[in-house]
Design an enzyme around this catalytic site. Sequence first.
Site, mmCIF file in Angstrom:
data_model
loop_
_atom_site.group_PDB
_atom_site.id
_atom_site.type_symbol
_atom_site.label_atom_id
_atom_site.label_comp_id
_atom_site.label_asym_id
_atom_site.label_seq_id
_atom_site.Cartn_x
_atom_site.Cartn_y
_atom_site.Cartn_z
ATOM 1 N N PHE A 179 -31.093 36.996 -29.355
ATOM 2 C CA PHE A 179 -31.516 35.730 -28.760
ATOM 3 C C PHE A 179 -31.751 34.739 -29.904
ATOM 4 O O PHE A 179 -32.532 34.993 -30.812
ATOM 5 C CB PHE A 179 -32.796 35.905 -27.937
ATOM 6 C CG PHE A 179 -33.217 34.631 -27.274
ATOM 7 C CD1 PHE A 179 -32.562 34.181 -26.136
ATOM 8 C CD2 PHE A 179 -34.234 33.859 -27.812
ATOM 9 C CE1 PHE A 179 -32.917 32.976 -25.545
ATOM 10 C CE2 PHE A 179 -34.603 32.657 -27.219
ATOM 11 C CZ PHE A 179 -33.947 32.224 -26.076
ATOM 12 N N VAL A 180 -31.030 33.615 -29.869
ATOM 13 C CA VAL A 180 -31.118 32.661 -30.973
ATOM 14 C C VAL A 180 -31.662 31.308 -30.523
ATOM 15 O O VAL A 180 -31.553 30.944 -29.350
ATOM 16 C CB VAL A 180 -29.743 32.461 -31.658
ATOM 17 C CG1 VAL A 180 -29.295 33.721 -32.363
ATOM 18 C CG2 VAL A 180 -28.682 32.006 -30.648
ATOM 19 N N ASP A 198 -22.197 33.255 -23.513
ATOM 20 C CA ASP A 198 -22.930 34.509 -23.333
ATOM 21 C C ASP A 198 -22.313 35.293 -22.164
ATOM 22 O O ASP A 198 -21.407 36.088 -22.353
ATOM 23 C CB ASP A 198 -24.406 34.150 -23.101
ATOM 24 C CG ASP A 198 -25.309 35.359 -22.986
ATOM 25 O OD1 ASP A 198 -24.873 36.463 -23.339
ATOM 26 O OD2 ASP A 198 -26.460 35.203 -22.536
ATOM 27 N N LYS A 239 -21.348 35.135 -28.467
ATOM 28 C CA LYS A 239 -21.934 36.453 -28.753
ATOM 29 C C LYS A 239 -20.851 37.518 -28.755
ATOM 30 O O LYS A 239 -19.943 37.471 -27.925
ATOM 31 C CB LYS A 239 -23.006 36.783 -27.726
ATOM 32 C CG LYS A 239 -24.230 35.897 -27.903
ATOM 33 C CD LYS A 239 -25.416 36.393 -27.126
ATOM 34 C CE LYS A 239 -26.609 35.485 -27.408
ATOM 35 N NZ LYS A 239 -27.734 35.752 -26.518
ATOM 36 N N ASP A 242 -23.306 25.071 -26.186
ATOM 37 C CA ASP A 242 -23.974 25.647 -27.353
ATOM 38 C C ASP A 242 -23.547 27.085 -27.612
ATOM 39 O O ASP A 242 -23.171 27.451 -28.714
ATOM 40 C CB ASP A 242 -25.511 25.552 -27.195
ATOM 41 C CG ASP A 242 -26.015 26.114 -25.865
ATOM 42 O OD1 ASP A 242 -25.196 26.574 -25.036
ATOM 43 O OD2 ASP A 242 -27.241 26.084 -25.638
ATOM 44 N N ARG A 254 -35.366 23.300 -30.367
ATOM 45 C CA ARG A 254 -34.030 22.696 -30.309
ATOM 46 C C ARG A 254 -33.741 21.856 -31.547
ATOM 47 O O ARG A 254 -32.591 21.660 -31.938
ATOM 48 C CB ARG A 254 -33.906 21.778 -29.085
ATOM 49 C CG ARG A 254 -33.908 22.501 -27.756
ATOM 50 C CD ARG A 254 -33.445 21.536 -26.674
ATOM 51 N NE ARG A 254 -33.820 21.961 -25.332
ATOM 52 C CZ ARG A 254 -33.118 22.815 -24.590
ATOM 53 N NH1 ARG A 254 -32.010 23.340 -25.060
ATOM 54 N NH2 ARG A 254 -33.529 23.147 -23.386
ATOM 55 N N GLY A 289 -28.549 22.208 -24.275
ATOM 56 C CA GLY A 289 -28.273 23.017 -25.457
ATOM 57 C C GLY A 289 -27.249 22.446 -26.420
ATOM 58 O O GLY A 289 -27.338 22.665 -27.627
ATOM 59 N N ASP A 299 -32.850 26.554 -27.286
ATOM 60 C CA ASP A 299 -34.307 26.547 -27.133
ATOM 61 C C ASP A 299 -34.872 27.907 -26.742
ATOM 62 O O ASP A 299 -34.155 28.800 -26.271
ATOM 63 C CB ASP A 299 -34.692 25.569 -26.028
ATOM 64 C CG ASP A 299 -34.355 26.135 -24.636
ATOM 65 O OD1 ASP A 299 -33.191 26.512 -24.430
ATOM 66 O OD2 ASP A 299 -35.252 26.229 -23.780
HETATM 67 P P1 5GP Z 1 -23.535 31.771 -20.038
HETATM 68 O O1 5GP Z 1 -23.300 30.974 -18.801
HETATM 69 O O2 5GP Z 1 -22.347 31.910 -20.973
HETATM 70 O O3 5GP Z 1 -24.232 33.063 -19.822
HETATM 71 O O4 5GP Z 1 -24.714 31.083 -20.723
HETATM 72 C C1 5GP Z 1 -24.728 30.132 -21.565
HETATM 73 C C2 5GP Z 1 -26.098 29.509 -21.551
HETATM 74 O O5 5GP Z 1 -27.178 30.461 -21.588
HETATM 75 C C3 5GP Z 1 -26.198 28.740 -22.834
HETATM 76 O O6 5GP Z 1 -25.691 27.441 -22.669
HETATM 77 C C4 5GP Z 1 -27.675 28.779 -23.125
HETATM 78 O O7 5GP Z 1 -28.308 27.733 -22.446
HETATM 79 C C5 5GP Z 1 -28.153 30.097 -22.546
HETATM 80 N N1 5GP Z 1 -28.197 31.142 -23.598
HETATM 81 C C6 5GP Z 1 -27.435 32.247 -23.682
HETATM 82 N N2 5GP Z 1 -27.731 32.960 -24.784
HETATM 83 C C7 5GP Z 1 -28.728 32.288 -25.420
HETATM 84 C C8 5GP Z 1 -29.468 32.513 -26.637
HETATM 85 O O8 5GP Z 1 -29.293 33.486 -27.389
HETATM 86 N N3 5GP Z 1 -30.413 31.606 -26.944
HETATM 87 C C9 5GP Z 1 -30.672 30.513 -26.169
HETATM 88 N N4 5GP Z 1 -31.619 29.697 -26.576
HETATM 89 N N5 5GP Z 1 -29.990 30.249 -25.030
HETATM 90 C C10 5GP Z 1 -29.018 31.144 -24.660
HETATM 91 MG MG MG Z 2 -26.639 25.800 -21.929
#
Ligand code: 5GP
Ligand code: MG
Length: 222
Positions: free
Chosen positions: A194-195, A145, A173, A142, A207, A85, A201
Amino acid sequence: MPDERIHQSLADAAHMREEHVHEARIHEDRIHEDRIHEDRIHEDIERVLVPSAAIAARVRSLAMTLGEDYGHADGRLTVVPVMTGSLLFAADLVRALPQRRLRIQLTTVSSYGGTETASRGSSIVGALPKHLAGHHVLIVDDILDSGGTLRLLRSEFEARGAADVRACVLLRKRIPSALSTPCEYVGFDIDDDFVVGYGLDYDDLYRNLPYVGTLRRDARTA
Ligand code: 5GP
Ligand code: MG
């Protein structure tokens, strides 16, 4: 000042002015290019949340801040982009950093979930970055979340003797789990949608889009 030297400095000044004009033109072209790009938004994109010009400007300002904060770390800075990402973000960011001697070591974190991964548990895939002892580690991701990815990587790198570990994400977010996860550098706070684009992706697609946007519901097949 002897005449020759005065002439030389006038010539230098004129040259610098020309360069500035040239740079300004490149800048205008770039903005124009962005408009062209984003006039043709991909049909699967519902709404552009962060246009490419805004990303480019934010990357430059983040790089300036990082440049100052890591002024002491020349040769001892390890940037760890989280694949896949952060591919585009990290590539742009490291080129904009004033630090010229830094290491780049990729890492991949898998999150459990489907095509729209909101990770409910993460694990590192493959070998961990090496020789982190005494290094200033900057994780580049990237989007923030659930915070699982950053928490996992931070504790691994700290356990490996890094001098310090910081994180830089392009997007965060506006949700409690993300806002409560420590992260030193954030590009943009966005709503909980969701982006895709600029590295992010859906099922490994989109991407390559130069902007970040939301995906139309009917483009989601899973
Ligand atoms: P975390 O570990 O903070 O939950 O997740 C981060 C990872 O979840 C990001 O690096 C990404 O790969 C994926 N992710 C979380 N939200 C989104 C989103 O809105 N869109 C996309 N494409 N990937 C997301
Ligand atoms: Mg990621």
